[in-house]
Design a protein around this motif. Structure first.
Motif: not given
Ligand code: IPE
Ligand code: IPE
Ligand code: MG
Length: 246
Positions: A19-21, A63-66, A69, A72, A189, A195, A197
């Motif tokens: 989960i690339m965050d 995880y590139t785009f949920s 997302n 946004r 993550r 979390r 997500s």
């Molecule tokens: C999760 O990250 C989705 C991706 C990495 C593509 P978000 O930044 O969207 O997750 P939340 O909103 O903090 O849970």
């Protein structure tokens, strides 16, 4: 000894999902727009791919785009989609040289045409590669995926192709986008958020979860090695007792 040397080459996870965050926060720290963070995040993708190739990891899911997302600001969403098209086109030769195949999980039909076309061409171009599979979760959410699986299975029951009592874990797994992909042994993550997500909810039943404070654009090969090293220090019991494992 550096981290790579300390890794047990006989206990490498087959599938690592990330989960690339933290792209937005990283950019903010630099006094830049969020999109700049996403663009530098591409470098961390390269680092992760290299680390997987070095270790012999077979599947890397990003995880590139949920589906969430899309909520946004439009400018950011458009920027991410353009970046995606640009990056795939720029990296294609390199991925091919690395014998890397491309798999997309998620609702591709909901992506902009330019994105869908680029992904289709890239998948075709990389089709024969099998050293590493790069799995992009795009317009993906786990509840969407599970909902579709339930619909498909319900239809099979309705038409008599399947009996309710014959539904197994395997039948459910086979209706998910990840049907041909083993469950991830390790999920990473970044950015200090603890979390999931809406990511791989069915598949992560027995995944080891690893959280790091590192923001995605700062993520390096070494960070993936640290995650794998940490994974190797864990005892995966699958409901059994410690004594049974040894
Ligand atoms: C999760 O990250 C989705 C991706 C990495 C593509 P978000 O930044 O969207 O997750 P939340 O909103 O903090 O849970
Ligand atoms: C992850 O970074 C990339 C995507 C979700 C597309 P973010 O954009 O979520 O960065 P933060 O969480 O706002 O820092
Ligand atoms: Mg985020």
């Amino acid at each position: 000894m550096n981290t790579l040397e300390k890794i047990d080459k006989n206990n490498i996870p087959e599938h690592v999902a990330i989960i690339m965050d933290g792209n937005g926060r990283w950019a903010k720290k630099q006094g830049q727009e969020r999109l700049y963070g996403h663009s530098i995040g591409v470098e961390a993708v390269r680092e992760s791919i290299n680390a997987c190739l070095t270790l012999g990891i077979k599947y890397l899911t990003l995880y590139t785009f949920s589906t969430e997302n899309w909520n946004r600001p439009k400018e950011e969403v458009d920027g991410i989609m353009n970046l995606l098209v640009q990056t795939i086109s720029n990296e294609l030769e390199l991925l091919n040289n690395h014998q890397t195949g491309l798999i997309v999980i998620g609702d591709e039909d909901g992506l902009p045409d330019s994105c869908r076309d680029e992904l289709r061409d890239a998948k075709e171009f990389l089709a024969k590669n099998n050293k590493l599979y790069l799995v992009l979760a795009l317009n993906y959410s786990s509840r969407w995926e599970i909902k579709n699986a339930i619909k498909n299975i319900s239809n099979k029951v309705k038409t008599g192709e399947l009996k309710t009592e014959d539904i197994t874990d395997e039948i459910i797994s086979n209706q998910l986008c990840t049907a041909l992909i083993p469950d991830p042994e390790l999920i990473i993550r970044t950015s200090g958020e603890h979390r999931i997500s809406n990511f791989l909810l069915w598949q992560l039943a027995y995944s080891e979860l690893y959280f790091t404070e590192v923001l995605w654009p700062d993520f390096k090969e070494e960070d993936l090695y640290l995650a794998v090293k940490n994974y190797q220090s864990r005892e995966r019991r699958f409901g059994q007792t410690s004594e049974q494992i040894i």
